[in-house]
Design a protein around this motif. Structure first.
Motif, short mmCIF file in Angstrom:
data_model
loop_
_atom_site.label_atom_id
_atom_site.label_comp_id
_atom_site.label_asym_id
_atom_site.label_seq_id
_atom_site.Cartn_x
_atom_site.Cartn_y
_atom_site.Cartn_z
N THR A 1 0.78 -1.23 0.00
CA THR A 1 0.00 0.00 0.00
C THR A 1 0.82 1.29 0.00
N ARG A 2 2.11 1.23 0.31
CA ARG A 2 2.90 2.46 0.35
C ARG A 2 3.56 2.75 -0.99
N TRP B 1 -5.13 11.64 -7.48
CA TRP B 1 -6.07 11.75 -6.37
C TRP B 1 -7.12 10.65 -6.37
N MET B 2 -7.65 10.30 -7.56
CA MET B 2 -8.75 9.34 -7.63
C MET B 2 -8.36 8.06 -8.37
N SER B 3 -7.17 7.99 -8.92
CA SER B 3 -6.57 6.77 -9.48
C SER B 3 -7.54 5.87 -10.23
N GLY C 1 -0.87 4.17 -2.96
CA GLY C 1 0.42 4.83 -3.09
C GLY C 1 0.30 6.28 -3.49
N ASN C 2 -0.71 6.59 -4.31
CA ASN C 2 -0.90 7.95 -4.77
C ASN C 2 -1.47 8.87 -3.69
N ARG C 3 -1.84 8.30 -2.54
CA ARG C 3 -2.29 9.13 -1.41
C ARG C 3 -1.40 8.92 -0.18
N ASP C 4 -0.17 8.53 -0.43
CA ASP C 4 0.75 8.25 0.67
C ASP C 4 1.13 9.56 1.38
N SER D 1 5.14 14.82 -8.84
CA SER D 1 6.12 14.13 -9.69
C SER D 1 6.34 12.69 -9.24
N ALA D 2 6.02 12.37 -7.99
CA ALA D 2 6.19 10.99 -7.50
C ALA D 2 4.98 10.11 -7.75
N ALA D 3 3.93 10.63 -8.40
CA ALA D 3 2.72 9.84 -8.62
C ALA D 3 3.00 8.61 -9.47
N ILE D 4 2.25 7.54 -9.20
CA ILE D 4 2.42 6.28 -9.94
C ILE D 4 1.11 5.91 -10.64
N SER D 5 0.43 6.92 -11.16
CA SER D 5 -0.88 6.71 -11.78
C SER D 5 -0.82 5.80 -13.00
#
Length: 391
Positions: free
Chosen positions: A42-43, A269-271, A304-307, A324-328
């Motif tokens: 989850t991280r 935000w909403m992936s 992960g996108n809300r870590d 920039s760290a998003a993994i969408s």
């Protein structure tokens, strides 16, 4: 150590997974969820690192739902096998092809849809705008141009529901099988049809690369399973987020931010793609949790996108924050091959053209969201002023 166990209410998790995911990140970032029969990671930093470790977290899943229902497409391969098919489809999805070939078609189709929509004054933005915009783009990109927009949307939904059918609902599986059969019929219909030198569709570029027919069919199904619902949901969802944050919409309109920033912040935000499954291929320990061969692991992109350790305002829609760290679109070798298509369709066609044509667009009720493996708005009523109903 023994795997921590976290129980979920499947219906509540489908309606809104984020409270449970936040607790998992805080309490047990590697956790077994019995209701999904899977270990969830989850991280953000764990996902970013471990997705690249293909010798442990394998995409080759012979018993996985996607493979069983759609065939072994390139998403369910690793290493050279994956990269070979990725190279074969590249002429259809490259940034150059998107810019010089697809974007004009996306804009033309969006304009036609808006011409039909504008006189109505009200609509469900998911069904009446986002769905056909996404479907018309996907028809062109796949080469299945004789498929109707609603038909494309239905078969895509049927397949993604099937791929997320971890409860084993036989009706969901049956709809998925009906969807794959219908896609096969359309592929067969288009297989021998004439094409020109400027045909960059997935069907033609894979044929030109000499891929076996079963692989071509599986990869087109893969493109439809993700290439319809995810842009559809991101188009409608980004519009919803901007209308709920008018100051951010104004920033985009006057050039203090871009449509691409709005789309990519919404996708964080909403992936729309909330999860990607993996099969554990060899014994491995992560955060002192022992994983065994054949364990099913879910890389939870939506979590992960809300870590909280990575993003300044993880639970807020904020187009000005650093994402920039998003993994969408993923983080490893399976980074979404359609990312450039999505960016062009959404940020250079759908969003700017919608708000230019209907500048007084407003929400007319609540938007309902659902899903955790794939997440998006289910309906979104909107209206626009009388003066915007025609050019």
């Amino acid at each position: 150590m023994e795997r921590p166990v976290y129980d979920i209410d499947p219906q509540a998790f489908w309606q809104d997974p984020y409270p449970d995911l936040a607790r998992m990140r805080a309490e047990a970032p590697v956790v077994y969820v019995p209701q999904l029969d899977a270990v969830l990671i989850t991280r953000r930093d764990d996902i970013f690192r471990e997705e690249k470790r293909i010798e442990v977290f394998s995409s080759d899943q012979p018993e996985g739902l996607m493979t069983q229902l759609m065939g072994q497409n390139m998403m369910r391969k690793d290493g050279a096998a994956h990269m070979g098919e990725r190279k074969a489809i590249f002429p259809a999805v490259s940034p150059k092809t998107v810019k010089h070939h697809w974007l004009a078609q996306f804009r033309s189709a969006t304009a036609r849809i808006l011409d039909d929509l504008a006189p109505r004054g009200a609509c469900d933005l998911v069904r009446d705008f986002a769905m056909p915009v996404s479907a018309e783009a996907l028809k062109a990109v796949t080469g299945l141009t004789r498929m109707g927009a609603e038909e494309m949307d239905a078969v895509s939904q049927g397949m993604i529901d099937g791929c997320a059918n971890y409860a084993g609902d036989p009706e969901v599986e049956a709809r998925c099988n009906d969807s794959t059969r219908l896609i096969d019929q359309h592929i067969t219909e288009m297989w021998q049809s004439a094409s020109g030198a400027d045909d960059y569709s997935l069907l033609r570029v894979q044929q030109a690369a000499g891929l076996p027919e079963d692989q071509i069919r599986a990869n087109i199904k893969l493109a439809i399973s993700g290439g319809q619902n995810e842009p559809r949901d991101a188009i409608a969802g980004t519009v919803w987020a901007l209308l709920r944050h008018p100051e951010q919409l104004e920033d985009v309109r006057v050039g203090r931010a871009s449509w691409l920033q709005a789309f990519e912040e919404y996708a964080r935000w909403m992936s729309p793609i909330g999860m990607s499954p993996r099969r554990v291929a060899q014994p491995y320990v992560l955060h002192e949790v022992a994983l065994k061969p054949e364990d099913r692991v879910f890389l939870m992109f939506g979590s992960g996108n809300r870590d909280e350790q990575v993003f300044a305002r993880p639970d807020a829609f904020d187009i000005h924050q650093d994402i920039s760290a998003a993994i969408s679109f993923g983080a490893g070798p399976h980074f979404c091959a359609g990312a450039w298509i999505s960016r062009a369709l959404i940020a250079e066609a759908a969003l700017p053209m919608l708000f230019e044509r209907l500048p007084d667009l407003s929400l007319a009720g609540e938007a309902r969201f659902g899903g955790w493996a794939f997440r998006g708005p289910l309906e979104m009523p909107v209206t626009w002023a009388e003066g915007e109903r025609s050019r």
